[in-house]
Design a protein around this motif. Structure first.
Motif, PDB file in Angstrom:
ATOM      1  N   UNK A 114      21.447  -1.360   3.575  1.00 27.23           N
ATOM      2  CA  UNK A 114      21.745  -0.908   4.934  1.00 27.23           C
ATOM      3  C   UNK A 114      23.130  -0.263   4.942  1.00 27.23           C
ATOM      4  N   UNK A 115      23.191   1.033   5.214  1.00 25.49           N
ATOM      5  CA  UNK A 115      24.462   1.764   5.068  1.00 25.49           C
ATOM      6  C   UNK A 115      25.359   1.692   6.300  1.00 25.49           C
ATOM      7  N   UNK A 116      24.976   0.942   7.321  1.00 25.63           N
ATOM      8  CA  UNK A 116      25.788   0.886   8.537  1.00 25.63           C
ATOM      9  C   UNK A 116      27.237   0.454   8.271  1.00 25.63           C
ATOM     10  N   UNK A 117      27.480  -0.551   7.400  1.00 28.14           N
ATOM     11  CA  UNK A 117      28.879  -0.907   7.116  1.00 28.14           C
ATOM     12  C   UNK A 117      29.698   0.262   6.572  1.00 28.14           C
ATOM     13  N   UNK A 118      29.059   1.143   5.784  1.00 28.36           N
ATOM     14  CA  UNK A 118      29.745   2.331   5.270  1.00 28.36           C
ATOM     15  C   UNK A 118      30.056   3.292   6.418  1.00 28.36           C
ATOM     16  N   UNK A 119      29.077   3.531   7.271  1.00 29.64           N
ATOM     17  CA  UNK A 119      29.286   4.440   8.403  1.00 29.64           C
ATOM     18  C   UNK A 119      30.393   3.925   9.317  1.00 29.64           C
ATOM     19  N   UNK A 120      30.402   2.616   9.558  1.00 35.33           N
ATOM     20  CA  UNK A 120      31.465   2.018  10.379  1.00 35.33           C
ATOM     21  C   UNK A 120      32.817   2.154   9.693  1.00 35.33           C
ATOM     22  N   UNK A 121      32.827   1.946   8.369  1.00 36.72           N
ATOM     23  CA  UNK A 121      34.076   2.059   7.607  1.00 36.72           C
ATOM     24  C   UNK A 121      34.652   3.457   7.647  1.00 36.72           C
ATOM     25  N   UNK A 122      33.789   4.450   7.593  1.00 39.80           N
ATOM     26  CA  UNK A 122      34.235   5.845   7.675  1.00 39.80           C
ATOM     27  C   UNK A 122      34.920   6.104   9.020  1.00 39.80           C
ATOM     28  N   UNK A 123      34.330   5.603  10.089  1.00 42.36           N
ATOM     29  CA  UNK A 123      34.921   5.799  11.421  1.00 42.36           C
ATOM     30  C   UNK A 123      36.253   5.060  11.554  1.00 42.36           C
ATOM     31  N   UNK A 124      36.333   3.849  10.973  1.00 43.47           N
ATOM     32  CA  UNK A 124      37.578   3.079  11.009  1.00 43.47           C
ATOM     33  C   UNK A 124      38.701   3.858  10.326  1.00 43.47           C
TER      34      UNK A 124
ATOM     35  N   UNK B 250      42.414   5.894  11.988  1.00 44.82           N
ATOM     36  CA  UNK B 250      43.744   5.347  11.712  1.00 44.82           C
ATOM     37  C   UNK B 250      44.804   6.449  11.688  1.00 44.82           C
ATOM     38  N   UNK B 251      45.972   6.119  12.236  1.00 47.18           N
ATOM     39  CA  UNK B 251      47.119   7.019  12.142  1.00 47.18           C
ATOM     40  C   UNK B 251      47.984   6.563  10.976  1.00 47.18           C
ATOM     41  N   UNK B 252      48.073   7.391   9.962  1.00 50.78           N
ATOM     42  CA  UNK B 252      48.800   7.030   8.742  1.00 50.78           C
ATOM     43  C   UNK B 252      49.954   7.996   8.515  1.00 50.78           C
ATOM     44  N   UNK B 253      51.061   7.474   7.978  1.00 53.62           N
ATOM     45  CA  UNK B 253      52.230   8.318   7.715  1.00 53.62           C
ATOM     46  C   UNK B 253      52.652   8.303   6.255  1.00 53.62           C
ATOM     47  N   UNK B 254      52.362   7.203   5.539  1.00 49.90           N
ATOM     48  CA  UNK B 254      52.786   7.098   4.146  1.00 49.90           C
ATOM     49  C   UNK B 254      51.797   7.818   3.230  1.00 49.90           C
ATOM     50  N   UNK B 255      52.359   8.518   2.233  1.00 49.42           N
ATOM     51  CA  UNK B 255      51.510   9.299   1.327  1.00 49.42           C
ATOM     52  C   UNK B 255      50.466   8.436   0.640  1.00 49.42           C
ATOM     53  N   UNK B 256      50.862   7.230   0.218  1.00 49.79           N
ATOM     54  CA  UNK B 256      49.920   6.366  -0.484  1.00 49.79           C
ATOM     55  C   UNK B 256      48.727   6.025   0.402  1.00 49.79           C
ATOM     56  N   UNK B 257      48.999   5.729   1.679  1.00 51.84           N
ATOM     57  CA  UNK B 257      47.933   5.390   2.614  1.00 51.84           C
ATOM     58  C   UNK B 257      47.019   6.588   2.868  1.00 51.84           C
TER      59      UNK B 257
END
Length: 224
Positions: free
Chosen positions: A56-66, A70-77
């Motif tokens: 069931x790929x729903x966890x992947x689809x949810x993870x993509x949206x998460x 996200x607002x990220x500023x650090x290059x590593x992130x």
């Protein structure tokens, strides 16, 4: 002090590395960086959930949206998010093995050991997932290990080493009360490489290769 040890994915990496790269792998094993943050944790966790839930790929689809939200500023992130998104999208296109679609199974969460010893080297297999499937009254074990690296893909031979070690580990360290390790359920996943690779039925040849690699690990360990 801990003896010779190497994780199974690093053993696969070691098998095709240059001498300098091999020394670097050994040094990392001898003096692990306890403050090092693992890469692609969300992607790996979501892939694990998919494998635990019959594809069931729903966890992947949810993870993509998460990740997208996200607002990220650090290059590593930012780099982590870029590769994680690509990895999860690629995983969706992979063909889940039929056994994981056609049968109910349970996830085993508590095991006594995460390692096997080969030629005096502790090979840390630590599957991301260990499952038990019942087929015609018999209980079969399987395990999954994921590798995510755009710049360091495993080839089929390296993945076969990982899958073989999972099989050997399940057979010798986990199976009890009539449980049987099933090669088709011992799976190495490389989302940027060849996808799913399972353990061979006859593991003798691959185990001999792994034994040779472990002997080299010992030699380089003492010299590093």
């Amino acid at each position: 002090m801990r003896g010779y040890n190497i994780s199974i994915n690093q053993l696969a990496d070691f098998s095709k590395s240059s001498e300098a790269q091999k020394r670097s792998i050994i040094k990392q094993q001898k003096v692990p960086n306890t403050f090092k943050t693992a890469w692609y944790q969300l992607a790996k966790a979501r892939i694990k959930k998919v494998m635990a839930n019959k594809g069931d790929i729903q966890p992947i689809l949810d993870g993509i949206e998460v990740l997208k939200s996200k607002t990220l500023t650090k290059k590593r992130q930012i780099d982590d998010r870029t590769v994680s998104l690509d990895a999860m999208q690629r995983f969706i296109s992979l063909q889940i093995p039929n056994l994981l679609k056609d049968y109910d199974y349970k996830v085993l969460k508590k095991v006594e050991s995460k390692s096997i010893f080969i030629k005096g080297v502790e090979v840390i297999v630590s599957p991301d997932l260990i499952i038990e499937i019942e087929i015609e009254g018999k209980k079969y074990l399987g395990g999954v290990k994921t590798h995510i690296s755009k710049g360091n893909k495993f080839d089929k031979k390296q993945q076969s080493y990982v899958a073989t070690a999972i099989y050997k580990y399940l057979e010798s360290e986990v199976a009890k009360n009539g449980q049987i390790a099933l090669p088709d359920l011992c799976i190495s996943i490389d989302v940027f490489g060849d996808g799913f690779v399972t353990s061979p039925e006859n593991i003798d040849e691959k185990m001999k290769d792994i034994e040779v690699i472990c002997e080299e690990v010992k030699k380089m360990w003492d010299a590093a």
